[in-house]
Design an enzyme around this catalytic site. Structure first.
Site, PDB file in Angstrom:
ATOM      1  N   GLY A 141       0.662  -1.300  -0.194  1.00 32.66           N
ATOM      2  CA  GLY A 141       0.341   0.064  -0.137  1.00 32.66           C
ATOM      3  C   GLY A 141       0.869   1.549  -0.006  1.00 32.66           C
ATOM      4  O   GLY A 141       2.074   1.063   0.037  1.00 32.66           O
ATOM      5  N   ARG A 142      -0.083   2.425   0.561  1.00 30.83           N
ATOM      6  CA  ARG A 142       0.819   3.851   0.893  1.00 30.83           C
ATOM      7  C   ARG A 142       2.799   3.131   1.461  1.00 30.83           C
ATOM      8  O   ARG A 142       3.125   4.011   0.312  1.00 30.83           O
ATOM      9  CB  ARG A 142       0.375   5.029   1.203  1.00 30.83           C
ATOM     10  CG  ARG A 142      -0.902   5.247   0.742  1.00 30.83           C
ATOM     11  CD  ARG A 142      -1.707   6.013   1.230  1.00 30.83           C
ATOM     12  NE  ARG A 142      -2.683   7.125   1.679  1.00 30.83           N
ATOM     13  CZ  ARG A 142      -3.553   5.564   1.151  1.00 30.83           C
ATOM     14  NH1 ARG A 142      -3.572   4.686   2.759  1.00 30.83           N
ATOM     15  NH2 ARG A 142      -4.980   6.018   1.302  1.00 30.83           N
ATOM     16  N   ILE A 143       2.028   2.814   2.427  1.00 25.40           N
ATOM     17  CA  ILE A 143       4.081   3.185   2.932  1.00 25.40           C
ATOM     18  C   ILE A 143       4.927   1.617   2.230  1.00 25.40           C
ATOM     19  O   ILE A 143       5.814   2.341   1.905  1.00 25.40           O
ATOM     20  CB  ILE A 143       3.803   2.920   4.434  1.00 25.40           C
ATOM     21  CG1 ILE A 143       3.190   4.075   5.333  1.00 25.40           C
ATOM     22  CG2 ILE A 143       5.241   2.372   5.326  1.00 25.40           C
ATOM     23  CD1 ILE A 143       2.550   3.222   6.869  1.00 25.40           C
ATOM     24  N   HIS A 202       7.555   1.763  18.991  1.00 29.86           N
ATOM     25  CA  HIS A 202       6.028   1.925  18.056  1.00 29.86           C
ATOM     26  C   HIS A 202       6.958   3.561  17.262  1.00 29.86           C
ATOM     27  O   HIS A 202       5.648   4.258  17.764  1.00 29.86           O
ATOM     28  CB  HIS A 202       5.396   2.026  18.499  1.00 29.86           C
ATOM     29  CG  HIS A 202       3.808   1.748  17.998  1.00 29.86           C
ATOM     30  ND1 HIS A 202       2.516   0.930  17.988  1.00 29.86           N
ATOM     31  CD2 HIS A 202       3.842   2.480  16.410  1.00 29.86           C
ATOM     32  CE1 HIS A 202       2.110   1.097  16.876  1.00 29.86           C
ATOM     33  NE2 HIS A 202       2.467   2.657  15.924  1.00 29.86           N
ATOM     34  N   ILE A 203       7.731   3.944  16.956  1.00 28.67           N
ATOM     35  CA  ILE A 203       7.826   5.108  16.787  1.00 28.67           C
ATOM     36  C   ILE A 203       8.027   5.604  15.217  1.00 28.67           C
ATOM     37  O   ILE A 203       8.739   6.496  15.298  1.00 28.67           O
ATOM     38  CB  ILE A 203       9.500   6.017  17.129  1.00 28.67           C
ATOM     39  CG1 ILE A 203      10.606   5.475  17.030  1.00 28.67           C
ATOM     40  CG2 ILE A 203       8.829   6.151  18.784  1.00 28.67           C
ATOM     41  CD1 ILE A 203      11.868   6.047  17.560  1.00 28.67           C
ATOM     42  N   ALA A 204       8.093   5.004  14.438  1.00 28.11           N
ATOM     43  CA  ALA A 204       8.249   4.687  13.097  1.00 28.11           C
ATOM     44  C   ALA A 204       7.728   5.843  12.548  1.00 28.11           C
ATOM     45  O   ALA A 204       8.020   6.638  11.548  1.00 28.11           O
ATOM     46  CB  ALA A 204       7.586   3.778  12.099  1.00 28.11           C
ATOM     47  N   GLU A 217       2.626  -3.955  23.692  1.00 28.13           N
ATOM     48  CA  GLU A 217       2.755  -2.708  23.972  1.00 28.13           C
ATOM     49  C   GLU A 217       2.662  -2.116  25.291  1.00 28.13           C
ATOM     50  O   GLU A 217       1.138  -1.891  25.568  1.00 28.13           O
ATOM     51  CB  GLU A 217       2.605  -1.588  23.082  1.00 28.13           C
ATOM     52  CG  GLU A 217       3.611  -2.248  22.006  1.00 28.13           C
ATOM     53  CD  GLU A 217       3.259  -1.222  20.320  1.00 28.13           C
ATOM     54  OE1 GLU A 217       2.562  -0.257  20.111  1.00 28.13           O
ATOM     55  OE2 GLU A 217       3.715  -1.685  19.332  1.00 28.13           O
ATOM     56  N   THR A 269       7.261  -2.717  10.646  1.00 23.22           N
ATOM     57  CA  THR A 269       7.149  -1.210  11.375  1.00 23.22           C
ATOM     58  C   THR A 269       5.733  -1.222  11.292  1.00 23.22           C
ATOM     59  O   THR A 269       5.161  -0.233  10.970  1.00 23.22           O
ATOM     60  CB  THR A 269       7.854  -0.115  10.213  1.00 23.22           C
ATOM     61  OG1 THR A 269       7.910  -0.080   9.056  1.00 23.22           O
ATOM     62  CG2 THR A 269       9.437   0.021  10.570  1.00 23.22           C
ATOM     63  N   ALA A 270       4.993  -2.391  10.846  1.00 25.33           N
ATOM     64  CA  ALA A 270       3.522  -2.594  10.576  1.00 25.33           C
ATOM     65  C   ALA A 270       3.079  -2.544  12.105  1.00 25.33           C
ATOM     66  O   ALA A 270       2.029  -1.678  12.424  1.00 25.33           O
ATOM     67  CB  ALA A 270       3.038  -3.423  10.121  1.00 25.33           C
ATOM     68  N   ARG A 271       2.036  -4.032  12.754  1.00 28.22           N
ATOM     69  CA  ARG A 271       2.084  -4.183  13.734  1.00 28.22           C
ATOM     70  C   ARG A 271       1.898  -5.281  14.572  1.00 28.22           C
ATOM     71  O   ARG A 271       2.458  -6.346  13.503  1.00 28.22           O
ATOM     72  CB  ARG A 271       0.130  -4.476  13.990  1.00 28.22           C
ATOM     73  CG  ARG A 271      -0.805  -2.781  13.728  1.00 28.22           C
ATOM     74  CD  ARG A 271      -0.863  -2.005  14.660  1.00 28.22           C
ATOM     75  NE  ARG A 271      -1.717  -1.071  14.381  1.00 28.22           N
ATOM     76  CZ  ARG A 271      -1.846   0.234  13.862  1.00 28.22           C
ATOM     77  NH1 ARG A 271       0.160   0.738  13.803  1.00 28.22           N
ATOM     78  NH2 ARG A 271      -1.937   1.295  14.333  1.00 28.22           N
TER      79      ARG A 271
HETATM   80  C1  DGY Z   1      -0.915   4.173  13.281  1.00 31.41           C
HETATM   81  O1  DGY Z   1      -1.351   5.400  12.365  1.00 31.41           O
HETATM   82  O2  DGY Z   1      -1.048   3.681  12.631  1.00 31.41           O
HETATM   83  C2  DGY Z   1       1.154   4.212  13.464  1.00 31.41           C
HETATM   84  O3  DGY Z   1       1.005   3.068  13.659  1.00 31.41           O
HETATM   85  C3  DGY Z   1       1.122   5.245  14.402  1.00 31.41           C
HETATM   86  O4  DGY Z   1       1.636   6.589  13.894  1.00 31.41           O
END
Ligand code: DGY
Length: 337
Positions: free
Chosen positions: A158-160, A288-290, A269, A238-240
């Protein structure tokens, strides 16, 4: 018409809060750090028309039942796995989120993690601070793989995922991607190849995860998948957190099924300091700082506010999650401003 009543579960960056205050009566959980307790959340939403929440607030049927006037749940996040979408739609509650505005921040951070884990940047810093840099320069000290020529597997395009691919395209890597739908549009502009998950796991030197958390992606990467990866490969998440089976990952890192991992998200978390992951050298852990750039966090607040206000104005919000709600309760029926 009375001004809409809105509950905001945390202090969020400006101009988000001021935008909402201009047209709504706002009650805010007055903390930058702590979410409201479950009891407080349920108590506060009782008379509210709008709710602006964070990913740390579980918004389920119980919360919605406590709020008969609720028209919109605007989450300050792109992920919405903390909200029961089906229950919201059933009740005619609009759910909105903040896609797009944090894409660059997360993509930049992901690339940072790839370099940090492969080039052992944190390990190197630790070695100096602990006084272990006590021998002259040598050719074997802290070597890691070069990125150029390697294969990167992007799971979730997707976007990311696409933004990560765009950045990586300048590093001379081969890129494979997997998504539930094929992205012909991107394939025509970027040198990326579609592959199934199994091929990605087997062929990639770096596997980076960018899928949302759903029933279908829960523990998408477990023991079987980790065993398919190369012994020299790295996993980036960096997803979940729940997309990866943590127990299996700990085993994989301990027993060296893979070379390492860089994780920004976790099944639990905050991650406790004594968690088995913290005992391992071949993993980088970030809290969780991406998306944590000043710019992204400001834009998230702005978009979350715009979404909330739009619904209360009876207008189409910029980022609606549950499009089916339009049939359950048309926008003119939620209009208050
Ligand atoms: C989100 O927005 O879902 C991220 O995990 C935190 O910015």
């Amino acid at each position: 018409m009375p001004r809409p009543k809105v509950y905001v579960t945390r202090i969020i960056p400006e101009p988000g809060l001021s935008m909402i205050k201009e047209c709504c009566d706002v009650e805010i959980h007055n903390s930058k750090e702590w979410p409201p307790s479950r009891e407080e959340l349920i108590e506060k939403v009782r008379d509210k028309d709008g709710l602006l929440c964070l990913l740390t607030d579980k918004i389920d049927a119980e919360v919605m039942d406590a709020a008969p006037n609720l028209k919109v749940i605007s989450t300050y996040s792109v992920g919405f796995d903390h909200i029961d979408i089906k229950e919201a739609t059933k009740r005619g509650i609009y759910v909105t989120h903040t896609p797009g505005v944090l894409t660059d921040a997360v993509a930049e951070f992901t690339v940072g993690l790839i370099f940090a884990i492969t080039r052992r940047i944190l390990e190197a810093d630790k070695i100096i601070r602990s006084g272990e840099w006590n021998k002259p320069w040598n050719p074997f000290f802290l070597v890691g793989p070069e990125l150029k020529g390697k294969t990167v597997g992007i799971v979730g395009f997707g976007r990311i995922g696409v933004a990560v691919a765009k950045r990586l395209s300048s590093f001379g890597v081969k890129m494979l991607y997997y998504d539930i739908s094929r992205r012909w549009d991107i394939e025509s502009i970027l040198d990326v190849e579609y592959a199934d998950l199994e091929r990605i796991l087997k062929e990639s030197d770096i596997v980076t995860l960018h899928v949302p958390l759903t029933k279908g992606t829960y523990h998408l990467i477990g023991e079987k998948e980790l065993k398919m990866m190369k012994e020299t490969a790295y996993l980036i998440n960096t997803a979940r957190g729940p997309v990866v089976d943590t127990e299996a990952l700990v085993k994989a890192l301990k027993e060296k099924w893979i070379a390492g991992a860089a994780l920004d998200v976790f099944e639990q978390e905050p991650l406790p300091a004594d968690h088995p992951l913290t005992k391992l050298d071949n993993v980088i852990l970030t809290p969780h700082i991406a998306s944590a750039t000043i710019e992204a966090r400001r834009r998230m607040a702005e978009l979350a506010a715009k979404n909330l206000i739009a619904v209360l104005k009876g207008e189409m919000p910029p980022a609606l999650v549950n499009k089916e709600v339009l049939k359950v309760r048309p926008l003119e029926q939620v209009k208050m401003i």
